[in-house]
Write an enzyme that holds these catalytic residues in place. Structure first.
Site, PDB file in Angstrom:
ATOM      1  N   ASN A   7     -19.160 -11.186  39.373  1.00 48.27           N
ATOM      2  CA  ASN A   7     -19.589  -9.978  38.673  1.00 48.27           C
ATOM      3  C   ASN A   7     -21.094 -10.102  38.411  1.00 48.27           C
ATOM      4  O   ASN A   7     -21.521 -10.791  37.488  1.00 48.27           O
ATOM      5  CB  ASN A   7     -18.793  -9.873  37.359  1.00 48.27           C
ATOM      6  CG  ASN A   7     -19.169  -8.647  36.553  1.00 48.27           C
ATOM      7  OD1 ASN A   7     -20.134  -7.949  36.875  1.00 48.27           O
ATOM      8  ND2 ASN A   7     -18.412  -8.382  35.514  1.00 48.27           N
ATOM      9  N   ARG A  91     -17.257  -7.039  41.595  1.00 48.36           N
ATOM     10  CA  ARG A  91     -17.309  -5.811  40.802  1.00 48.36           C
ATOM     11  C   ARG A  91     -18.486  -4.991  41.320  1.00 48.36           C
ATOM     12  O   ARG A  91     -19.608  -5.505  41.414  1.00 48.36           O
ATOM     13  CB  ARG A  91     -17.528  -6.148  39.337  1.00 48.36           C
ATOM     14  CG  ARG A  91     -17.721  -4.918  38.495  1.00 48.36           C
ATOM     15  CD  ARG A  91     -17.917  -5.290  37.054  1.00 48.36           C
ATOM     16  NE  ARG A  91     -18.103  -4.094  36.261  1.00 48.36           N
ATOM     17  CZ  ARG A  91     -19.006  -3.980  35.295  1.00 48.36           C
ATOM     18  NH1 ARG A  91     -19.793  -4.993  35.000  1.00 48.36           N
ATOM     19  NH2 ARG A  91     -19.115  -2.859  34.615  1.00 48.36           N
ATOM     20  N   HIS A 180     -16.601   1.677  33.474  1.00 49.14           N
ATOM     21  CA  HIS A 180     -15.632   0.771  32.830  1.00 49.14           C
ATOM     22  C   HIS A 180     -14.229   0.988  33.394  1.00 49.14           C
ATOM     23  O   HIS A 180     -13.235   0.672  32.736  1.00 49.14           O
ATOM     24  CB  HIS A 180     -15.539   0.982  31.294  1.00 49.14           C
ATOM     25  CG  HIS A 180     -16.703   0.459  30.524  1.00 49.14           C
ATOM     26  ND1 HIS A 180     -17.016   0.929  29.277  1.00 49.14           N
ATOM     27  CD2 HIS A 180     -17.612  -0.493  30.813  1.00 49.14           C
ATOM     28  CE1 HIS A 180     -18.084   0.295  28.827  1.00 49.14           C
ATOM     29  NE2 HIS A 180     -18.473  -0.577  29.745  1.00 49.14           N
ATOM     30  N   HIS A 206     -12.606   0.934  25.424  1.00 46.44           N
ATOM     31  CA  HIS A 206     -13.287  -0.323  25.743  1.00 46.44           C
ATOM     32  C   HIS A 206     -14.537  -0.358  24.873  1.00 46.44           C
ATOM     33  O   HIS A 206     -15.480   0.413  25.093  1.00 46.44           O
ATOM     34  CB  HIS A 206     -13.659  -0.376  27.232  1.00 46.44           C
ATOM     35  CG  HIS A 206     -14.434  -1.605  27.584  1.00 46.44           C
ATOM     36  ND1 HIS A 206     -13.865  -2.677  28.230  1.00 46.44           N
ATOM     37  CD2 HIS A 206     -15.710  -1.945  27.344  1.00 46.44           C
ATOM     38  CE1 HIS A 206     -14.769  -3.632  28.359  1.00 46.44           C
ATOM     39  NE2 HIS A 206     -15.900  -3.195  27.835  1.00 46.44           N
ATOM     40  N   LEU A 207     -14.529  -1.216  23.858  1.00 49.38           N
ATOM     41  CA  LEU A 207     -15.642  -1.246  22.902  1.00 49.38           C
ATOM     42  C   LEU A 207     -16.331  -2.606  22.966  1.00 49.38           C
ATOM     43  O   LEU A 207     -15.901  -3.576  22.326  1.00 49.38           O
ATOM     44  CB  LEU A 207     -15.116  -0.991  21.477  1.00 49.38           C
ATOM     45  CG  LEU A 207     -14.243   0.260  21.276  1.00 49.38           C
ATOM     46  CD1 LEU A 207     -13.697   0.303  19.854  1.00 49.38           C
ATOM     47  CD2 LEU A 207     -15.033   1.528  21.596  1.00 49.38           C
ATOM     48  N   GLY A 210     -21.347  -2.143  25.989  1.00 48.53           N
ATOM     49  CA  GLY A 210     -21.154  -0.754  26.428  1.00 48.53           C
ATOM     50  C   GLY A 210     -19.821  -0.308  25.844  1.00 48.53           C
ATOM     51  O   GLY A 210     -18.965  -1.141  25.567  1.00 48.53           O
ATOM     52  N   ARG A 239     -27.445   1.979  23.718  1.00 50.61           N
ATOM     53  CA  ARG A 239     -27.422   3.330  24.304  1.00 50.61           C
ATOM     54  C   ARG A 239     -26.950   4.343  23.274  1.00 50.61           C
ATOM     55  O   ARG A 239     -26.010   4.082  22.527  1.00 50.61           O
ATOM     56  CB  ARG A 239     -26.467   3.364  25.514  1.00 50.61           C
ATOM     57  CG  ARG A 239     -27.047   2.730  26.738  1.00 50.61           C
ATOM     58  CD  ARG A 239     -26.018   2.610  27.851  1.00 50.61           C
ATOM     59  NE  ARG A 239     -25.546   1.250  27.980  1.00 50.61           N
ATOM     60  CZ  ARG A 239     -24.483   0.884  28.690  1.00 50.61           C
ATOM     61  NH1 ARG A 239     -23.785   1.788  29.342  1.00 50.61           N
ATOM     62  NH2 ARG A 239     -24.123  -0.368  28.767  1.00 50.61           N
ATOM     63  N   ARG A 282     -21.520  -8.034  15.578  1.00 48.72           N
ATOM     64  CA  ARG A 282     -21.265  -9.077  14.569  1.00 48.72           C
ATOM     65  C   ARG A 282     -22.448  -9.211  13.612  1.00 48.72           C
ATOM     66  O   ARG A 282     -22.282  -9.337  12.405  1.00 48.72           O
ATOM     67  CB  ARG A 282     -21.018 -10.413  15.248  1.00 48.72           C
ATOM     68  CG  ARG A 282     -19.596 -10.852  15.127  1.00 48.72           C
ATOM     69  CD  ARG A 282     -19.340 -12.107  15.881  1.00 48.72           C
ATOM     70  NE  ARG A 282     -19.900 -12.052  17.237  1.00 48.72           N
ATOM     71  CZ  ARG A 282     -19.665 -12.960  18.165  1.00 48.72           C
ATOM     72  NH1 ARG A 282     -18.924 -13.991  17.893  1.00 48.72           N
ATOM     73  NH2 ARG A 282     -20.177 -12.842  19.358  1.00 48.72           N
ATOM     74  N   GLY A 330     -13.568  -3.965  20.030  1.00 49.94           N
ATOM     75  CA  GLY A 330     -12.210  -3.415  19.913  1.00 49.94           C
ATOM     76  C   GLY A 330     -11.163  -4.493  19.692  1.00 49.94           C
ATOM     77  O   GLY A 330     -10.185  -4.277  18.972  1.00 49.94           O
ATOM     78  N   GLU A 331     -11.384  -5.680  20.294  1.00 48.61           N
ATOM     79  CA  GLU A 331     -10.401  -6.761  20.150  1.00 48.61           C
ATOM     80  C   GLU A 331     -10.580  -7.527  18.842  1.00 48.61           C
ATOM     81  O   GLU A 331      -9.624  -8.087  18.312  1.00 48.61           O
ATOM     82  CB  GLU A 331     -10.552  -7.763  21.319  1.00 48.61           C
ATOM     83  CG  GLU A 331     -10.103  -7.205  22.643  1.00 48.61           C
ATOM     84  CD  GLU A 331     -10.586  -8.028  23.827  1.00 48.61           C
ATOM     85  OE1 GLU A 331     -10.767  -9.253  23.697  1.00 48.61           O
ATOM     86  OE2 GLU A 331     -10.807  -7.428  24.894  1.00 48.61           O
ATOM     87  N   ASN A 332     -11.836  -7.591  18.351  1.00 51.85           N
ATOM     88  CA  ASN A 332     -12.130  -8.532  17.260  1.00 51.85           C
ATOM     89  C   ASN A 332     -12.484  -7.914  15.918  1.00 51.85           C
ATOM     90  O   ASN A 332     -12.690  -8.649  14.957  1.00 51.85           O
ATOM     91  CB  ASN A 332     -13.295  -9.447  17.683  1.00 51.85           C
ATOM     92  CG  ASN A 332     -12.916 -10.310  18.862  1.00 51.85           C
ATOM     93  OD1 ASN A 332     -11.921 -11.018  18.807  1.00 51.85           O
ATOM     94  ND2 ASN A 332     -13.688 -10.238  19.935  1.00 51.85           N
ATOM     95  N   GLU A 380     -11.075  -7.919  33.260  1.00 51.85           N
ATOM     96  CA  GLU A 380     -11.509  -7.222  34.473  1.00 51.85           C
ATOM     97  C   GLU A 380     -11.427  -8.136  35.689  1.00 51.85           C
ATOM     98  O   GLU A 380     -11.063  -7.716  36.778  1.00 51.85           O
ATOM     99  CB  GLU A 380     -12.945  -6.708  34.284  1.00 51.85           C
ATOM    100  CG  GLU A 380     -13.022  -5.572  33.281  1.00 51.85           C
ATOM    101  CD  GLU A 380     -14.411  -5.391  32.689  1.00 51.85           C
ATOM    102  OE1 GLU A 380     -14.832  -6.275  31.913  1.00 51.85           O
ATOM    103  OE2 GLU A 380     -15.062  -4.385  33.002  1.00 51.85           O
TER     104      GLU A 380
HETATM  105  P1  ADP Z   1     -19.882  -6.930  27.211  1.00 50.94           P
HETATM  106  O1  ADP Z   1     -19.804  -5.440  27.301  1.00 50.94           O
HETATM  107  O2  ADP Z   1     -21.252  -7.493  27.349  1.00 50.94           O
HETATM  108  O3  ADP Z   1     -18.807  -7.648  28.019  1.00 50.94           O
HETATM  109  P2  ADP Z   1     -18.286  -7.716  24.953  1.00 50.94           P
HETATM  110  O4  ADP Z   1     -17.043  -6.997  25.371  1.00 50.94           O
HETATM  111  O5  ADP Z   1     -18.274  -9.201  24.985  1.00 50.94           O
HETATM  112  O6  ADP Z   1     -19.563  -7.188  25.701  1.00 50.94           O
HETATM  113  O7  ADP Z   1     -18.632  -7.240  23.462  1.00 50.94           O
HETATM  114  C1  ADP Z   1     -19.784  -7.640  22.824  1.00 50.94           C
HETATM  115  C2  ADP Z   1     -19.767  -7.056  21.424  1.00 50.94           C
HETATM  116  O8  ADP Z   1     -18.603  -7.527  20.743  1.00 50.94           O
HETATM  117  C3  ADP Z   1     -20.981  -7.510  20.599  1.00 50.94           C
HETATM  118  O9  ADP Z   1     -21.498  -6.385  19.896  1.00 50.94           O
HETATM  119  C4  ADP Z   1     -20.369  -8.511  19.651  1.00 50.94           C
HETATM  120  O10 ADP Z   1     -21.082  -8.614  18.431  1.00 50.94           O
HETATM  121  C5  ADP Z   1     -18.986  -7.932  19.441  1.00 50.94           C
HETATM  122  N1  ADP Z   1     -18.071  -8.929  18.908  1.00 50.94           N
HETATM  123  C6  ADP Z   1     -17.719 -10.105  19.452  1.00 50.94           C
HETATM  124  N2  ADP Z   1     -16.914 -10.810  18.615  1.00 50.94           N
HETATM  125  C7  ADP Z   1     -16.772 -10.064  17.492  1.00 50.94           C
HETATM  126  C8  ADP Z   1     -16.092 -10.221  16.251  1.00 50.94           C
HETATM  127  N3  ADP Z   1     -15.379 -11.304  15.989  1.00 50.94           N
HETATM  128  N4  ADP Z   1     -16.181  -9.210  15.345  1.00 50.94           N
HETATM  129  C9  ADP Z   1     -16.910  -8.117  15.592  1.00 50.94           C
HETATM  130  N5  ADP Z   1     -17.589  -7.903  16.744  1.00 50.94           N
HETATM  131  C10 ADP Z   1     -17.529  -8.854  17.674  1.00 50.94           C
END
Ligand code: ADP
Length: 397
Positions: A7, A91, A180, A206-207, A210, A239, A282, A330-332, A380
């Protein structure tokens, strides 16, 4: 037999190595800062990780470093061994109107990808450079292009057309493509399994750095928040997402140049622009806890925009089976999911606060909620590997 997934981003190369039979990721890594002094290469095999400074001036030397790392630290055996790399999945960000599915790369495919450079100037040239380098360095392994736009080839015309003069669309290709798509397709396939529905109706988010939303009916994309470029839609790290197009004329009349406005919208907007502190979610959460009002506002605008798209896309996906959150944020971030979902019981979405605080793939709505909400970590590379195996070997990872 192994499958390598590459990628190439605008200044980094991420990679993962899979075994065709196992489906497990055998090794992975990232080279960051390509072309800059002090590029870093991290390589991981199982629990063992190494990080070295690498002199990587371009994508070719980057791919060469990856091939070396895989043979030096494993687990790629020498050419001729039955476990050698048999296919390389790439990709590719923009497949235009031409590619609605993954394809084996040949010179004609590469030429078409090149003709789409102007639609994705930061990404497609990098993707091509990775394809060419892997083609030379792993000459026996066919390359497969997996497009970020392909999942949106099912958008109906009412969703992909802008209400602008029709000749802009015919002569200048002004339309929405969506991005995405590899992630959204992964989420739809996974949601279909966990919900036990072969062709689900969904809203997927997908958060990450991007960010985008996708409305899905019968397992197919029917609308998405991103447009002709990945600038439209949700608020992102740097963005702006949606703005009134008249803002551009106003700023031009105020004396700003086109490149200045572009920079503001693409690189200095979003969470960074609103907060003036960081594009990283974060860091903004920390700054919010420390009482920085601009950071708190950036988080509020970010969540408000997601909630707005959720409402709109629930209508397009009705009757909706599920809402899915993915990507780094979105996951964290339970806080983001709570702000987006709370108070929506009347729309059929009831968040379970304790499930929301957990970790990993899980349902976060109550068992009674008519619409299920899920966190599904995206992968992905796994989807790229799957398509590569299907096209090269004819099997399944
Ligand atoms: P990319 O689009 O570069 O693949 P990611 O999917 O890894 O990016 O997402 C990056 C974003 O996720 C950053 O803004 C990061 O601060 C946020 N992030 C990562 N871990 C956490 C967390 N534990 N809580 C909140 N935000 C997080």
């Amino acid at each position: 037999m192994r499958i390598l997934v590459i990628n190439c981003g605008s200044s980094s190369i991420k990679y993962k190595l899979y075994g065709v039979e196992l489906g497990d990721c055998l090794a992975e890594g990232i080279i960051e800062g390509i072309g800059a002094p002090g590029a870093r290469h991290r390589h991981r095999v199982g629990d063992w990780e190494t990080a070295v400074e690498a002199s990587v001036t371009d994508y070719r030397s980057g791919v060469s470093c990856i091939v070396e790392a895989l043979s030096e630290w494993g687990p790629v055996p020498p050419v001729g061994d039955s476990r050698e790399i048999v296919g390389v999945g790439h990709r590719v960000v923009h497949g235009g109107e031409r590619f609605s599915a993954s394809v084996i790369i040949d010179p004609g495919v590469l030429e078409t990808i090149q003709s789409l450079d102007s639609l994705a100037p930061l990404h497609n040239p990098a993707n091509r450079a990775g394809i060419e380098a892997a083609g030379d360095l792993l000459a026996g392994a066919p390359g497969v292009a997996v497009f970020d736009t392909a999942f949106f080839s099912t958008l109906p015309e009412r969703a992909f057309r802008y209400a602008v003069p029709a000749k802009w669309w015919r002569r200048h290709g002004v339309r929405r493509y969506g991005f995405h798509g590899i992630s959204h397709r992964f989420l739809v396939e996974r949601a279909s399994r966990v919900l036990g529905r072969p062709r689900p109706n969904l809203v997927t988010f997908h958060l990450g750095a991007g960010a985008s939303a996708c409305a899905v009916r019968d397992g197919r994309a029917v609308d998405t928040s991103m447009g002709m470029t990945p600038l439209e839609g949700l608020v992102m790290g740097t963005r702006s997402g949606d703005i009134d197009p008249a803002v551009v004329f106003h700023l031009m009349e105020e004396g700003l140049s086109a490149p200045e406005i572009r920079r503001g919208l693409e690189r200095e907007g979003g969470l960074l622009g609103l907060s003036g502190i960081s594009s990283d979610f974060r860091s903004l959460s920390q700054a919010t806890r420390a009482g920085e009002p601009a950071a708190a506002l950036a988080v509020e605008v970010f969540c408000h925009r997601i909630r707005r798209y959720l409402g709109a896309f629930l209508a397009l996906a009705a009757p909706c089976d599920g809402v899915v959150f993915s990507g780094g944020i979105g996951e964290n971030s339970p806080d983001v999911r709570r702000r987006v979902l709370e108070g929506l019981d009347s729309l059929g979405l009831a968040l379970d606060p304790s499930r929301n605080e957990g970790e990993g793939e899980r349902r976060i709505s109550t068992d009674q909620s008519p619409i299920a909400a899920w966190v599904i970590p995206t992968d992905e590379e796994a989807l790229i590997a799957r398509d590569t195996v299907r096209l090269v070997v004819g099997g399944q990872v």
